[in-house]
Scaffold this motif. Structure first.
Motif, PDB file in Angstrom:
ATOM      1  N   ILE A 161      23.042  43.235  33.350  1.00  0.00           N
ATOM      2  CA  ILE A 161      22.361  44.057  34.348  1.00  0.00           C
ATOM      3  C   ILE A 161      20.851  43.875  34.280  1.00  0.00           C
ATOM      4  N   LEU A 162      20.301  43.914  33.076  1.00  0.00           N
ATOM      5  CA  LEU A 162      18.844  43.906  32.928  1.00  0.00           C
ATOM      6  C   LEU A 162      18.222  42.510  32.944  1.00  0.00           C
ATOM      7  N   HIS A 163      18.930  41.520  32.416  1.00  0.00           N
ATOM      8  CA  HIS A 163      18.329  40.186  32.289  1.00  0.00           C
ATOM      9  C   HIS A 163      18.872  39.185  33.309  1.00  0.00           C
ATOM     10  N   PHE A 164      20.197  39.061  33.387  1.00  0.00           N
ATOM     11  CA  PHE A 164      20.779  37.995  34.194  1.00  0.00           C
ATOM     12  C   PHE A 164      20.873  38.333  35.679  1.00  0.00           C
ATOM     13  N   GLU A 165      21.144  39.589  36.000  1.00  0.00           N
ATOM     14  CA  GLU A 165      21.289  39.938  37.419  1.00  0.00           C
ATOM     15  C   GLU A 165      20.038  39.631  38.244  1.00  0.00           C
ATOM     16  N   PRO A 166      18.829  40.009  37.789  1.00  0.00           N
ATOM     17  CA  PRO A 166      17.638  39.697  38.599  1.00  0.00           C
ATOM     18  C   PRO A 166      17.388  38.196  38.754  1.00  0.00           C
ATOM     19  N   ARG A 167      17.862  37.392  37.808  1.00  0.00           N
ATOM     20  CA  ARG A 167      17.571  35.962  37.817  1.00  0.00           C
ATOM     21  C   ARG A 167      18.641  35.133  38.531  1.00  0.00           C
ATOM     22  N   CYS A 168      19.907  35.444  38.305  1.00  0.00           N
ATOM     23  CA  CYS A 168      20.954  34.595  38.883  1.00  0.00           C
ATOM     24  C   CYS A 168      22.130  35.377  39.454  1.00  0.00           C
ATOM     25  N   GLY A 169      21.935  36.667  39.699  1.00  0.00           N
ATOM     26  CA  GLY A 169      23.016  37.478  40.255  1.00  0.00           C
ATOM     27  C   GLY A 169      23.462  37.022  41.628  1.00  0.00           C
ATOM     28  N   GLN A 170      22.517  36.468  42.421  1.00  0.00           N
ATOM     29  CA  GLN A 170      22.822  36.034  43.777  1.00  0.00           C
ATOM     30  C   GLN A 170      23.440  34.642  43.839  1.00  0.00           C
ATOM     31  N   THR A 171      23.445  33.922  42.732  1.00  0.00           N
ATOM     32  CA  THR A 171      23.952  32.542  42.735  1.00  0.00           C
ATOM     33  C   THR A 171      25.129  32.322  41.786  1.00  0.00           C
ATOM     34  N   ASN A 172      25.334  33.206  40.842  1.00  0.00           N
ATOM     35  CA  ASN A 172      26.415  33.050  39.874  1.00  0.00           C
ATOM     36  C   ASN A 172      27.363  34.234  39.968  1.00  0.00           C
ATOM     37  N   ILE A 173      28.574  33.993  40.417  1.00  0.00           N
ATOM     38  CA  ILE A 173      29.549  35.061  40.639  1.00  0.00           C
ATOM     39  C   ILE A 173      29.960  35.746  39.339  1.00  0.00           C
ATOM     40  N   LEU A 174      29.801  35.055  38.205  1.00  0.00           N
ATOM     41  CA  LEU A 174      30.235  35.605  36.925  1.00  0.00           C
ATOM     42  C   LEU A 174      29.366  36.771  36.462  1.00  0.00           C
ATOM     43  N   VAL A 175      28.163  36.904  37.016  1.00  0.00           N
ATOM     44  CA  VAL A 175      27.294  38.012  36.612  1.00  0.00           C
ATOM     45  C   VAL A 175      27.871  39.337  37.094  1.00  0.00           C
ATOM     46  N   TYR A 176      28.069  39.461  38.414  1.00  0.00           N
ATOM     47  CA  TYR A 176      28.605  40.696  38.969  1.00  0.00           C
ATOM     48  C   TYR A 176      30.025  40.980  38.473  1.00  0.00           C
ATOM     49  N   LEU A 177      30.878  39.955  38.514  1.00  0.00           N
ATOM     50  CA  LEU A 177      32.267  40.162  38.121  1.00  0.00           C
ATOM     51  C   LEU A 177      32.415  40.321  36.607  1.00  0.00           C
ATOM     52  N   GLY A 178      31.471  39.777  35.849  1.00  0.00           N
ATOM     53  CA  GLY A 178      31.480  40.006  34.407  1.00  0.00           C
ATOM     54  C   GLY A 178      31.253  41.470  34.084  1.00  0.00           C
ATOM     55  N   ILE A 179      30.317  42.082  34.800  1.00  0.00           N
ATOM     56  CA  ILE A 179      30.055  43.518  34.619  1.00  0.00           C
ATOM     57  C   ILE A 179      31.300  44.325  34.979  1.00  0.00           C
ATOM     58  N   CYS A 180      31.901  44.002  36.137  1.00  0.00           N
ATOM     59  CA  CYS A 180      33.103  44.721  36.580  1.00  0.00           C
ATOM     60  C   CYS A 180      34.247  44.596  35.573  1.00  0.00           C
ATOM     61  N   SER A 181      34.472  43.383  35.102  1.00  0.00           N
ATOM     62  CA  SER A 181      35.614  43.127  34.219  1.00  0.00           C
ATOM     63  C   SER A 181      35.426  43.728  32.835  1.00  0.00           C
ATOM     64  N   LEU A 182      34.219  43.636  32.299  1.00  0.00           N
ATOM     65  CA  LEU A 182      33.953  44.217  30.980  1.00  0.00           C
ATOM     66  C   LEU A 182      34.116  45.738  31.014  1.00  0.00           C
ATOM     67  N   MET A 183      33.549  46.357  32.043  1.00  0.00           N
ATOM     68  CA  MET A 183      33.713  47.802  32.179  1.00  0.00           C
ATOM     69  C   MET A 183      35.173  48.157  32.435  1.00  0.00           C
ATOM     70  N   GLY A 184      35.871  47.272  33.141  1.00  0.00           N
ATOM     71  CA  GLY A 184      37.280  47.511  33.423  1.00  0.00           C
ATOM     72  C   GLY A 184      38.140  47.535  32.176  1.00  0.00           C
ATOM     73  N   SER A 185      37.806  46.703  31.199  1.00  0.00           N
ATOM     74  CA  SER A 185      38.594  46.693  29.965  1.00  0.00           C
ATOM     75  C   SER A 185      38.448  48.010  29.197  1.00  0.00           C
ATOM     76  N   ILE A 186      37.272  48.632  29.312  1.00  0.00           N
ATOM     77  CA  ILE A 186      37.083  49.950  28.699  1.00  0.00           C
ATOM     78  C   ILE A 186      37.797  51.019  29.527  1.00  0.00           C
ATOM     79  N   THR A 187      37.797  50.830  30.830  1.00  0.00           N
ATOM     80  CA  THR A 187      38.460  51.793  31.715  1.00  0.00           C
ATOM     81  C   THR A 187      39.951  51.901  31.406  1.00  0.00           C
ATOM     82  N   VAL A 188      40.578  50.766  31.107  1.00  0.00           N
ATOM     83  CA  VAL A 188      42.018  50.755  30.866  1.00  0.00           C
ATOM     84  C   VAL A 188      42.395  51.708  29.738  1.00  0.00           C
TER      85      VAL A 188
END
Length: 331
Positions: A161-188
């Motif tokens: 969120i703090l480092h990678f999103e401002p730099r490559c969030g718009q070009t690398n799909i793994l940034v946004y979906l990495g956040i979703c998936s990591l939080m999702g594993s805790i959600t389970v």
């Protein structure tokens, strides 16, 4: 004789996949319409909150998630989780017809590879022990191994969120979906605890009085809100037919890892199962690479044109001859 609990879980899981797959498309269309009239969600805008179509997708997703939640109460995860692959197929087909997001032939191969690899991983994943109370889950969640995983997950999410999103969030799909998936594993973990608490309470064993129940509920709410926020950004920035399978692959993989760490079931695995899981991971990785390599890029407006949004779903580039574009050496 009635319907068995596994059959109920199966029906709910299939219905959940249908709703969730459709919700990706409805939310994507809502985000595109909102972006035509205001700031896009991909760059931090929230105009989509005023778009009815986005809310229709949101309601559809909530219905699907509720069905998925109840399915985990009635059936084991090894039965419910693989059926999430159906949402990928549904969203890809709907995206082709409704969003005109065409999948290349190799993209279809990549999508199938992701699904097959994920199913293999889930089938051969360690069998988890089903806790009998919220207190038992709390004991498992506070053991050192899982605490390390939870802290590592939160650290990676903050870095994304703090480092990678401002730099490559718009070009690398793994940034946004990495956040979703990591939080999702805790959600389970939290959802499992809440489901058990509700089921036991309905059976007459009150779990509401335990503060751990409310803690898990709070964690689930925070994680779900974070997931939805960054999932919206991913949908608004990348092809929906790409977002759905990659998100499924990452979420399923991290969920299996979190579950294995928490319940310590890896020690009971035989060589055949471990080999199958490794093959599944390789298949998933290959499918993800193929999807990235063959995804359909959205063309950027050419220099010297003005982009006009004609409607919520289409845009048209019209040459503006009154604008003179000069190169830097023409001063």
């Amino acid at each position: 004789m009635g319907v068995s609990e596994n059959s109920r879980g199966l029906i709910l899981a299939v219905a959940s996949s249908a709703f969730i797959g459709a919700s990706f498309i409805l939310k994507k269309k809502g985000l595109k319409r909102a972006g035509a009239n205001g700031t896009r969600a991909g760059v931090g805008g929230y105009t989509y909150l005023l778009e009815p179509l986005w809310w229709a997708g949101m309601v559809t997703m909530i219905v699907g998630e509720i069905a998925n939640f109840v399915a985990y109460v009635y059936a084991p995860a090894v039965l419910v989780t693989p059926l999430g692959a159906l949402s990928i197929i549904i969203s890809a087909v709907l995206a082709h017809f409704m969003l005109k997001e065409r999948l290349q032939k190799m993209g279809v191969v990549g999508c199938v590879s992701c699904v097959v690899g994920s199913v293999v991983i889930v089938i051969h994943a360690p069998q988890e022990h089903t806790p009998s109370s919220v207190l038992e889950i709390w004991t498992l969640a506070t053991q050192p191994a899982f605490l390390i995983y939870a802290l590592a997950t939160l650290s990676i999410v903050l870095a994304l969120i703090l480092h990678f999103e401002p730099r490559c969030g718009q070009t690398n799909i793994l940034v946004y979906l990495g956040i979703c998936s990591l939080m999702g594993s805790i959600t389970v973990v939290s959802i499992k605890a809440i489901g058990i608490a509700i089921k036991l309470t309905l059976e007459g064993i009150n779990q509401i009085a335990y503060p751990q129940t409310w803690f898990f509920l709070s964690v689930a709410v925070i994680c779900v809100i974070t997931q939805l926020n960054y999932l919206n950004r991913a949908l608004d920035t990348f092809n929906a037919a790409l977002v759905s399978p990659v998100y499924y692959v990452m979420f399923t993989t991290l969920t299996i890892v979190a579950s294995a760490i928490m319940f310590k079931d890896w020690s009971g695995q035989d060589v055949s199962s471990i080999a199958s899981e490794l093959c599944g991971f390789i298949t998933v990785l290959s499918g993800t690479i193929i999807l990235h390599a063959t995804r359909e890029q959205e063309p950027a407006p050419p220099i010297g044109t003005v982009t006009w949004y004609v409607s919520g779903d289409s845009l048209k580039g019209i040459e503006e001859h009154l604008i003179t574009v000069q190169s830097s050496d023409e001063q």
